[in-house]
Scaffold this active site. Structure first.
Site: not given
Length: 233
Positions: A102-103, A110
């Site tokens: 998820h991170e 980004h």
């Protein structure tokens, strides 16, 4: 009818918001704890999973680091550092792999210029400023009965609205990161199908905490607006 300020009917909106947040937090913790005891078939840690996801996405300039605490995992776009908590970094559970992926989803957002992430980033200083000054302005507006106090109250509502807007914009960012994570974990073969289903439950429970936070903030904003309207009347 007159009600003391801290016991008037609109306070029920705050209570409802608190209950929603407590339920979502409890669901998140119980789901994570359940699947943190389930080891993934390959035995890879959260750190290893993060590194594999990042490499698979062609991202080589993001560092994966350890951070103390539980569920303090986050991606910092300013320094391009992905930080994994005690419960994730060295854990081989399916929950840890899901959170790590998820991170990584945020890192991929980004890298690809995902618009909602850019908007959220731009809102951070504004939302922080709004959160800091909102309640002092609102309290001044509620405690004093003068024409100028209404100006403070209105400014406080605007400031608080900025913080609420940040929480609303956060929702698509979090949902998208989870969607990316689940898709990658499934298509790459890093997890078996039943393990992917487990990560879905973990990430869905995590998403509920963001929904609950946004709902609570909206209810609080609604309460303040109702109080302001009653003062105008």
């Amino acid at each position: 009818m007159y009600y003391p300020m801290f016991f008037e009917p609109t306070y029920m909106l705050v209570i409802i918001g608190v209950i929603i947040c407590l339920l979502a937090s409890s669901k998140m913790k119980s789901t994570f704890n359940k699947y943190s005891r389930v080891r993934n078939h390959s035995g890879m840690t959260g750190r290893e999973a993060a590194e594999q996801v990042l490499r698979g996405a062609g991202i080589y300039d993001v560092r994966v680091e350890h951070i103390s605490g539980d569920l303090t995992d986050h991606y910092d776009p300013r320094t391009k550092v992905l930080r994994l908590s005690d419960a994730t970094y060295n854990s081989t559970s399916v929950a840890a792999v899901g959170v790590a992926a998820h991170e990584c989803g945020h890192a991929i957002q980004h890298a690809t210029g995902y618009a909602p992430l850019k908007i959220r980033g731009a809102l951070v200083p504004v939302a922080n400023f709004g959160s800091a000054i909102a309640w002092p302005l609102i309290l001044i507006g509620l405690l004093f009965s003068s024409r100028s106090s209404m100006l403070f109250l209105n400014l406080g509502i605007i400031a608080f609205s900025l913080a609420v807007l940040f929480q609303i914009v956060t929702l698509p960012v979090e949902f998208n990161a989870s969607s990316r994570a689940i898709r990658i974990l499934g298509s790459s073969g890093m997890l078996y199908e039943d393990e992917v289903d487990a990560t879905k439950k973990v990430l869905s429970a995590a998403a509920l905490t963001y929904v609950a936070g946004a709902a609570s903030a909206i209810l609080q904003l609604l309460r303040i607006i109702l109080l302001a309207n009653s003062r105008r009347d």
